[in-house]
Write a protein that holds these residues in place. Structure first.
Motif, PDB file in Angstrom:
ATOM      1  N   PHE A   4      46.438  40.236  43.779  1.00 17.80           N
ATOM      2  CA  PHE A   4      45.206  39.567  43.389  1.00 17.80           C
ATOM      3  C   PHE A   4      45.185  39.302  41.884  1.00 17.80           C
ATOM      4  O   PHE A   4      44.891  38.193  41.443  1.00 17.80           O
ATOM      5  N   VAL A   5      45.516  40.312  41.103  1.00 18.82           N
ATOM      6  CA  VAL A   5      45.475  40.187  39.646  1.00 18.82           C
ATOM      7  C   VAL A   5      46.577  39.257  39.138  1.00 18.82           C
ATOM      8  O   VAL A   5      46.333  38.397  38.293  1.00 18.82           O
ATOM      9  N   SER A   6      47.790  39.405  39.683  1.00 19.60           N
ATOM     10  CA  SER A   6      48.878  38.564  39.180  1.00 19.60           C
ATOM     11  C   SER A   6      48.642  37.096  39.508  1.00 19.60           C
ATOM     12  O   SER A   6      48.840  36.230  38.659  1.00 19.60           O
ATOM     13  N   LEU A   7      48.196  36.805  40.726  1.00 17.14           N
ATOM     14  CA  LEU A   7      47.886  35.413  41.053  1.00 17.14           C
ATOM     15  C   LEU A   7      46.658  34.937  40.292  1.00 17.14           C
ATOM     16  O   LEU A   7      46.605  33.801  39.844  1.00 17.14           O
ATOM     17  N   ALA A  29      45.788  35.911  37.384  1.00 17.91           N
ATOM     18  CA  ALA A  29      46.211  35.656  36.017  1.00 17.91           C
ATOM     19  C   ALA A  29      46.877  34.290  35.912  1.00 17.91           C
ATOM     20  O   ALA A  29      46.603  33.519  34.993  1.00 17.91           O
ATOM     21  N   LEU A  30      47.718  33.991  36.881  1.00 19.17           N
ATOM     22  CA  LEU A  30      48.402  32.703  36.847  1.00 19.17           C
ATOM     23  C   LEU A  30      47.442  31.547  37.076  1.00 19.17           C
ATOM     24  O   LEU A  30      47.576  30.490  36.476  1.00 19.17           O
ATOM     25  N   ILE A  31      46.478  31.765  37.942  1.00 20.76           N
ATOM     26  CA  ILE A  31      45.582  30.670  38.311  1.00 20.76           C
ATOM     27  C   ILE A  31      44.356  30.631  37.402  1.00 20.76           C
ATOM     28  O   ILE A  31      44.216  29.759  36.565  1.00 20.76           O
ATOM     29  N   SER A  32      43.440  31.590  37.576  1.00 22.07           N
ATOM     30  CA  SER A  32      42.167  31.486  36.854  1.00 22.07           C
ATOM     31  C   SER A  32      42.319  31.694  35.355  1.00 22.07           C
ATOM     32  O   SER A  32      41.789  30.916  34.569  1.00 22.07           O
ATOM     33  N   TRP A  60      45.501  35.363  50.538  1.00 20.29           N
ATOM     34  CA  TRP A  60      46.858  35.882  50.670  1.00 20.29           C
ATOM     35  C   TRP A  60      46.942  37.319  50.169  1.00 20.29           C
ATOM     36  O   TRP A  60      47.587  38.168  50.793  1.00 20.29           O
ATOM     37  N   SER A  61      46.283  37.623  49.059  1.00 20.53           N
ATOM     38  CA  SER A  61      46.330  38.954  48.468  1.00 20.53           C
ATOM     39  C   SER A  61      45.727  40.017  49.362  1.00 20.53           C
ATOM     40  O   SER A  61      46.218  41.139  49.429  1.00 20.53           O
ATOM     41  N   ILE A  62      44.648  39.677  50.045  1.00 18.62           N
ATOM     42  CA  ILE A  62      43.893  40.663  50.812  1.00 18.62           C
ATOM     43  C   ILE A  62      44.238  40.633  52.288  1.00 18.62           C
ATOM     44  O   ILE A  62      44.416  41.682  52.914  1.00 18.62           O
TER      45      ILE A  62
END
Length: 136
Positions: A82-85, A87-90, A128-130
């Protein structure tokens, strides 16, 4: 893919819940950003710090309210995804928006524009994360 006793939610329900969490998350992000700017933090640093506060709220709310949890995805793996995506997205989209558009549009329009663009991408990454899936 769901815990015992956990109700399966429709995609529409997940979108509505995600949107409500997103609205609350956006308020948290903007409030923290505003406060940090008032404390004379540079805009990009304030954006990162505000994002960190908001992402913690967003993960908890989405994990426990918006989506069904995949019991095969451990909490810390789900959080890291959740955090890595995120970070890349938001964070990436909003920071890029501030860096590129703040001079022409102002810091606030650039920040809000970045948040809007990231919302749809964040739904897919959170799912996807959850839940461990993007579609269906």
């Amino acid at each position: 893919m769901s815990d015992a006793g956990q109700t399966q939610r429709s995609t529409g329900s997940k979108i509505v819940r995600f949107a409500l969490v997103g609205l609350a998350n956006t308020c948290i992000d903007l409030a923290a950003f505003f406060l940090l700017l008032k404390l004379a933090m540079p805009p990009l640093a304030a954006n990162v710090a505000a994002w960190l506060v908001a992402v913690l709220f967003s993960f908890v709310a989405n994990r426990f309210w918006s989506f069904e949890r995949d019991p095969d995805i451990r909490l810390h793996h789900s959080f890291l995804r959740f955090v890595s995506l995120g970070a890349l997205i938001s964070l990436g989209v909003s920071s890029l928006s501030i860096a590129v558009l703040a001079g022409a549009l102002g810091v606030w329009p650039a920040k809000i524009g970045g948040l809007i663009v990231a919302a749809v991408l964040n739904f897919l990454s959170a799912r996807w994360s959850i839940e461990g899936r993007l579609l269906k």
